[in-house]
Structure formats: structure tokens, C-alpha cells
Design a protein around this motif. Structure first.
Motif, mmCIF file in Angstrom:
data_model
loop_
_atom_site.group_PDB
_atom_site.id
_atom_site.type_symbol
_atom_site.label_atom_id
_atom_site.label_comp_id
_atom_site.label_asym_id
_atom_site.label_seq_id
_atom_site.Cartn_x
_atom_site.Cartn_y
_atom_site.Cartn_z
ATOM 1 N N GLU A 310 0.830 -1.212 0.000
ATOM 2 C CA GLU A 310 0.000 0.000 0.000
ATOM 3 C C GLU A 310 0.859 1.254 0.000
ATOM 4 O OE1 GLU A 310 -0.366 -2.551 1.864
ATOM 5 O OE2 GLU A 310 -2.413 -3.315 1.735
ATOM 6 N N ALA A 311 1.973 1.221 0.759
ATOM 7 C CA ALA A 311 2.871 2.371 0.786
ATOM 8 C C ALA A 311 3.540 2.577 -0.565
ATOM 9 C CB ALA A 311 3.923 2.180 1.879
ATOM 10 N N LEU A 312 3.921 1.466 -1.242
ATOM 11 C CA LEU A 312 4.544 1.581 -2.565
ATOM 12 C C LEU A 312 3.571 2.177 -3.573
ATOM 13 C CD1 LEU A 312 6.860 1.032 -4.546
ATOM 14 C CD2 LEU A 312 5.961 -1.292 -4.817
ATOM 15 N N PHE A 313 2.328 1.698 -3.566
ATOM 16 C CA PHE A 313 1.335 2.238 -4.500
ATOM 17 C C PHE A 313 1.076 3.716 -4.211
ATOM 18 C CE2 PHE A 313 -0.509 -2.318 -4.449
ATOM 19 C CZ PHE A 313 0.505 -2.730 -5.303
ATOM 20 N N ASN A 314 1.095 4.085 -2.948
ATOM 21 C CA ASN A 314 0.889 5.480 -2.571
ATOM 22 C C ASN A 314 1.990 6.363 -3.146
ATOM 23 O OD1 ASN A 314 1.591 7.709 -0.254
ATOM 24 N ND2 ASN A 314 -0.612 7.450 -0.491
ATOM 25 N N VAL A 315 3.228 5.909 -3.032
ATOM 26 C CA VAL A 315 4.357 6.699 -3.531
ATOM 27 C C VAL A 315 4.340 6.761 -5.051
ATOM 28 C CG1 VAL A 315 6.867 6.792 -3.680
ATOM 29 C CG2 VAL A 315 5.772 6.258 -1.507
ATOM 30 N N ARG A 316 4.014 5.654 -5.701
ATOM 31 C CA ARG A 316 3.978 5.644 -7.165
ATOM 32 C C ARG A 316 2.900 6.583 -7.708
ATOM 33 N NH1 ARG A 316 8.661 3.975 -9.449
ATOM 34 N NH2 ARG A 316 9.206 1.824 -8.883
#
Length: 667
Positions: A310-316
């Protein structure tokens, strides 16, 4: 959603979710709630399907799941969805720009890495934003049109007072002229209307092209022509003031917009660059941690409680939006550079035309004044767009707070101990020497730069991320088109490695479906990976519900048409109706005059008794009646004799009244 979830049920769900969140101290918009309802329904773990017949229990379960997710402020997934909703609501034409920016970023990285003199991933990003400048034009035009509509709305009362006025005396003429001066000042936005020097300067500029004696001709124009002349005068007055400022003869209250832009644009660009650098660092850290989880089971148990995906998708997603804003900043810088050259050139041409002449032909200087006005308006528009860019950049930062709280710098550093962290540029550079062997595939079409026309313009799926890593690992790894682009069912896919390309090509439909399932679990991927076309409908609901439940039946829909007669009622036309009030006034005056007139008639010998009249009557009837008993009666006839009426021997007349009537019994 679907035809099975009726519009009424959806509205009820959205309203109840919003109200329940509000009672718990969390205000949410209807757009966000609608997005969350879709996310909850799509998630297969919740066992919902939009084609199912929902029971009341299902609806209540759906509401509670939505409320739970909306109140979970520790989940980066919610922040990503909020970010997407916010950007969609506040950024025009974001679909075209966002998609182009991300696809262009991957192409620019590959192109830069294949050439010597490569500096950094940020340099590649600067290249990509230059590629998407043309797509920003539509967004900018929409924003500027909205701003102009707001300005026209504020000036509308003043314009109406000017165009509707009918001055007759000198004092009224002066008042109208002062209103025109106010319009010149407010429409240009150059200076404060309360500054006496600014008002005097505007008045002097207006009198040079529109003296008070011309007000008589102006008043005789139509309303539309008046409005157009006001706009023309505003352009000329603004151009004259800017020219006077350039010559050092005025310009009170006029800011140096070119100098302001030359300082503000680099500052705004640096702000976006800093945010992008932060995104790149976080993205590669989260990606490295997720890769370590797939390689080491113990590592997976250790990090399973962290919401890394979820954090990776948020940053992307944050990175994608920043790419769009960066493209706007660079587009603005290019436009300002062109306008600076145009402004300087036009000013020099105007100075050469005037050259201290006592009188100059208006056909020569007026177009130049208008050109100066247009360039200056462009500067004002760029200031507006830059302000919007800064506000958007600052507003997007709030959506990173959740993942920054989950992974503070010290926690992230401890988790990365012993983990190899690679940047997106390093990953692409490692695979630059490998490519797919076309002979290994019989029924697959592969595209390469040297064999494909307009290779850089291909529409890559998943925003240029690896098509294999998304569904299998849940990672957003940058794809390398140099490995080869797989064209499957008219769609193009890129991969992060040659091995991933071979695995995906064995059964593309299988991995495409895996990506769809991954997006169902993480609804933010629908927007991030451009999967909207995959969710136009869902599979039918296969699990039957118990028949004894109280069901909310879906509304049956069908296509139908009706035809109505042109005139279904008898006509009721009033011939005496008159719509013209002046005609009614004329008739009323005529009737009022007739009340005070006399009617005269004259008859001549020729017309006497020349008219024939006839009447028809009913003749009297002879009527009789018969009774059983005939009877009759006769009464005496009254007889009275008056004697002495003719006088007598005496002087006075003495009248004697004698009754000669016979008694009744004698008759």
C-alpha cells in the motif's frame, strides 16, 4: 457500478456511509464515498459482486465495511484513494496528462540510459515533461477559461451600468465616463482603483483615444456594440500604459511580471524536484523490501505486518501526479521565454513607429498596443497557472503523511539492513543488453525500435510498469522497452527483465487476469495502472442466495418509446388577444374618447320611408270552456244625477247629487 445496483440503493448507501462517518468525527465527500463503495464491492475478499441481488443484510455489511475503511487513517491505501479523488476533482484533463507523463517517463529513461552522458533519473524526468507539453495546453485553456468567466462575472454589474445608462446632462456624462475609467482599470488588473495616481494615469490614457466628446456616439450604439468597444478600449489603454512604463513615463501600480516569473518558475520547479527525489527514494526502498520478502520466507514473516504494498502504491501515485505538475512547470517556463522575446520585439517595433512624433496613424500603433496587451495577458495567465501549480504541489504532500508515520526514517533504515536497494534507473541499465529472441515464439508479436515505426509513441499498458511483476509479486517495477514490447490483442506490454517477458508470453491472458485480481484487492491500482477498461462490468454472481431472505429486487430496465399527437386538445385561440401594449393603449384611448361623444342622425327626403319593415305575430285564438252549471248574475248599473250644475236664480251655484241607482232586489 451496475444496473443491478440501482441508483436509488447506491444513493442510500453513499448517504448513510457519509452520515455515519460524520457522526464519528470524520467528514468525507460523496465522491470519496462512491469510490470507496466501488473499492469494497470489487474486493473479492468481501464476497460482493455488482450483479448480485443484494439483501438488506448485504447492504448493511457493505456500509459497515466502507465506514471501517474510511475511518482507518493508518492505511496508505486510503490516502492513495483520497489523493486520486482530490486530483480528479481539482485538475482538468488529468487523464491525458497523467497517462502521457508516466509513459513518457519510461521512454525517456531508456533513451537517456542508452546514450553516454547520462546524469540522473531526475534528468530523464525533465526530458519526459518536455515530451508532454502539448497535452498540457487543453488543461491550461480550461483553467484560464474558468478564471476569465469569474472575472467577467465580477465586472458584469459595472458593464451593465455603463451600457444601460442614458445620460442627458453634463453631470451624468461625467459619471458614465468615470465608470468607463473604472472598467479600464479593473479589467486590466494593473494597479489599485483606490490609488489616485493610477486612476489619473488610466484616465489620461483613455482620453488620448476616447475623449469625452466621443461619449455621445458611444451612447447611441447597441448594447452588444458597447460591450465590444469597452473590451477594445481596455486592450488599447492597457497597451498604452505598458508602453509608457517601458518609456519611463508612467506605469504606476504595474508589477514586473516577467521578472516575477523568472524567479517563481525555477522555485516551483525545485519544489517539485525535491518532492520527486523523496518519491524515488521511498519507491526504491519499498520495492527492495518487498523483493526481499519474496526471496526469504523468514523475512516475509518479519515484514508481513507492514503495509509495504500500500505504501509503494501510494508513492507511485504521488510520483505520477508530480510528473504532471512538472510538465506544467516546464511548459510554463517555455511559454514565458517565448513571451519575453515577443514582448521585447513588439516594444521595439512600437518605439520605432512612434519616434517622438506629434501624431501617429492609429492604424499603425493600435495593433501594436493590442499585441502588447495580449502578451501581458499571457504573463498574467502564467502567474495564475504557477499559483495553481504551487497549491497543487503543497496539497498533494498531505497524502504522504500516513506512510511517513508508518515508516519513519529510523524504522525504514533498520528494515533495510542487509537489503540491496536499486533505483529505477539502475534496474533499466542492468537489462539494456538483453532482449527477447523472436524465434522462440511462434504466435507472439514483438516490437523493437529498429523494426517499428513511431516506437516511442506506442501506448504501453500499466503506465509502463512490468506486466508480470504486478500480478505475481505486487510490485510496480519499471519496464524496459529495449527488451521488447509484446503486442497481445492490440495492447502493448513491457517487462523489467527478459525472464519476466518469457514467462508472461507463455500465457498472457492468465497474467492479465492476475493483474485484474490484484487491482480488485487494491482499488487504487485501477487509477494508477489505467485499468478502467477492465472494470466496465464484472462476472455474473454465481452463488445463489437463500430464497427465504427478504430480497431487494433489481429494477427491470428496457428500451421503450412513446409518440404524442401534435395537438391533443381543441384549439382555444382568442382572436381578440393583443400582445402589443402600445396597441392596447391605443384602443383604450379610443374607447375613452367615445364616451365623451354624441351620436347624430340625419334623414333626407330621398331616404324617407324607403325602408321596408315587417313583423310576424301570432293571431288571437278563440278559446271557450264548458261547465256543468250555467249561471249568471246582474247587478244594477250605478246612476247618479247631479242637479244645479248650470246655475240658478241664486248667485252661487248649488249642486244637488241625486242617486238614481235601483236596489239590487229590483233587478
Amino acid at each position: 457500478m451496475s444496473g443491478e445496483l440501482t441508483e436509488g440503493i447506491i444513493k442510500i448507501i453513499i448517504r448513510e456511509v457519509g452520515q455515519e462517518c460524520a457522526t464519528k468525527g470524520q467528514a468525507v465527500s460523496e465522491t470519496l464515498v462512491a469510490f470507496m463503495v466501488k473499492a469494497v464491492v470489487l474486493d473479492p475478499r468481501n464476497e460482493f459482486n455488482v450483479d448480485q441481488i443484494l439483501t438488506k443484510k448485504d447492504v448493511q455489511n457493505l456500509i459497515q465495511l466502507c465506514v471501517t475503511r474510511l475511518l482507518d487513517t493508518t492505511n496508505p491505501s486510503l490516502s492513495t484513494i483520497k489523493m486520486q479523488v482530490y486530483f480528479d476533482m481539482n485538475y482538468a484533463d488529468r487523464g491525458i496528462l497523467g497517462h502521457t507523463a508516466i509513459r513518457g517517463a519510461q521512454k525517456a529513461k531508456v533513451a537517456a540510459l542508452s546514450r553516454p552522458g547520462y546524469f540522473s533519473g531526475l534528468y530523464c524526468l525533465m526530458l519526459v515533461v518536455l515530451m508532454v507539453n502539448s497535452t498540457a495546453v487543453k488543461y491550461k485553456a480550461e483553467l484560464l477559461r474558468e478564471q476569465h468567466r469569474v472575472l467577467e462575472g465580477r465586472l458584469a454589474p459595472l458593464v451593465r451600468d455603463i451600457t444601460d445608462s442614458r445620460p442627458r446632462v453634463q453631470g451624468e456624462m461625467m459619471k458614465v465616463y468615470q465608470m468607463i475609467v473604472s472598467y479600464m482599470l479593473l479589467s486590466s488588473g494593473l494597479g489599485s482603483p483606490t490609488d489616485i495616481e493610477v486612476v489619473r494615469e488610466v484616465t489620461a490614457a483613455l482620453q488620448s483615444i476616447f475623449p469625452q466628446t466621443a461619449l455621445v456616439a458611444f451612447i447611441s450604439l447597441s448594447k452588444k456594440d458597447k460591450e465590444q468597444q469597452l473590451k477594445n478600449l481596455s486592450m488599447l489603454v492597457t497597451g498604452i500604459r505598458l508602453f509608457n512604463k517601458e518609456c519611463g513615463k508612467g506605469g504606476k501600480g504595474i508589477d514586473d511580471l516577467p521578472a516575477i516569473l523568472n524567479e517563481a518558475i525555477p522555485s516551483a520547479t525545485r519544489t517539485v524536484e525535491d518532492s520527486l527525489n523523496t518519491c524515488h527514494v521511498l519507491a526504491r526502498c519499498y520495492t527492495a523490501l518487498l523483493e526481499s520478502m519474496h526471496e526469504d520466507q523468514q523475512r516475509q514473516r518479519q515484514l508481513s505486518s507492514f503495509k509495504l504494498k500500500e505504501a509503494l502504491f501510494n508513492v507511485r501515485q504521488y510520483e505520477a501526479f508530480l510528473c504532471i505538475l512538472m510538465s506544467d512547470a516546464i511548459t510554463g517556463a517555455q511559454e514565458v521565454e517565448k513571451m519575453n522575446v515577443q514582448f521585447t520585439t513588439t516594444m521595439e517595433q512600437l518605439k520605432n513607429t512612434v519616434q517622438n512624433k506629434v501624431s501617429v496613424d492609429t492604424k499603425e500603433v493600435f495593433p501594436l498596443f493590442v499585441a502588447i496587451y495580449n502578451v501581458w495577458t499571457g504573463f498574467q495567465n502564467e502567474i495564475l497557472l504557477l499559483s495553481f501549480l504551487a497549491n497543487m504541489t503543497n496539497s498533494l504532500q498531505q497524502f504522504l503523511e500516513t506512510q511517513s508515520q508508518l515508516f519513519p526514517e529510523e524504522v525504514l533504515t533498520s528494515l533495510l539492513e542487509g537489503v540491496t536497494v536499486k533505483t529505477d534507473e539502475e534496474r533499466i541499465r542492468e537489462t539494456m543488453g538483453t532482449r527477447v529472441n523472436v524465434s522462440d515464439f511462434e504466435n507472439q508479436e514483438w516490437l523493437f525500435p529498429e523494426t517499428t515505426a513511431d516506437f516511442d509513441q506506442l501506448l504501453i499498458q500499466y503506465r509502463g510498469f512490468c506486466a508480470h511483476a504486478i500480478g505475481v509479486k505486487g510490485l510496480t517495477l519499471p519496464g524496459n522497452p529495449a527488451i521488447g514490447i509484446l503486442k497481445h490483442k492490440d495492447r502493448c506490454y513491457v517487462f523489467s527483465s527478459k525472464e519476466s517477458a518469457y514467462i508472461f508470453a507463455q500465457d498472457p491472458d492468465k497474467f492479465i487476469q492476475l493483474n485484474v485480481e490484484k487491482a480488485k484487492e487494491h482499488a487504487e491500482l485501477i487509477h494508477l495502472l489505467e485499468l478502467h477498461h477492465q472494470f466496465e462490468y464484472l462476472a455474473p454472481y454465481t452463488q445463489a442466495r437463500n430464497a427465504d431472505k427478504r430480497l431487494m429486487k433489481p429494477t427491470t430496465k428496457c428500451d421503450s418509446s412513446t409518440q404524442t399527437d401534435t395537438h391533443i386538445l381543441p384549439p382555444s385561440i382568442v382572436r381578440s388577444y393583443e400582445w402589443n401594449e402600445w396597441e392596447l393603449r391605443r384602443k383604450a384611448i379610443k374607447l375613452a374618447n367615445l364616451r365623451r361623444k354624441l351620436t347624430h342622425a340625419v334623414q333626407t327626403d330621398l331616404s324617407h320611408l324607403r325602408r321596408e319593415n315587417s313583423t310576424q305575430v301570432y293571431l288571437p285564438k278563440d278559446v271557450s270552456s264548458q261547465t256543468k252549471h250555467d249561471n249568471s248574475s246582474n247587478v244594477p248599473r250605478p246612476q247618479i244625477f247631479l242637479a244645479g250644475l248650470r246655475g240658478g236664480s241664486s248667485a252661487a251655484t248649488q249642486m244637488v247629487k241625486v242617486g238614481l241607482t235601483r236596489p239590487i232586489d229590483e233587478t
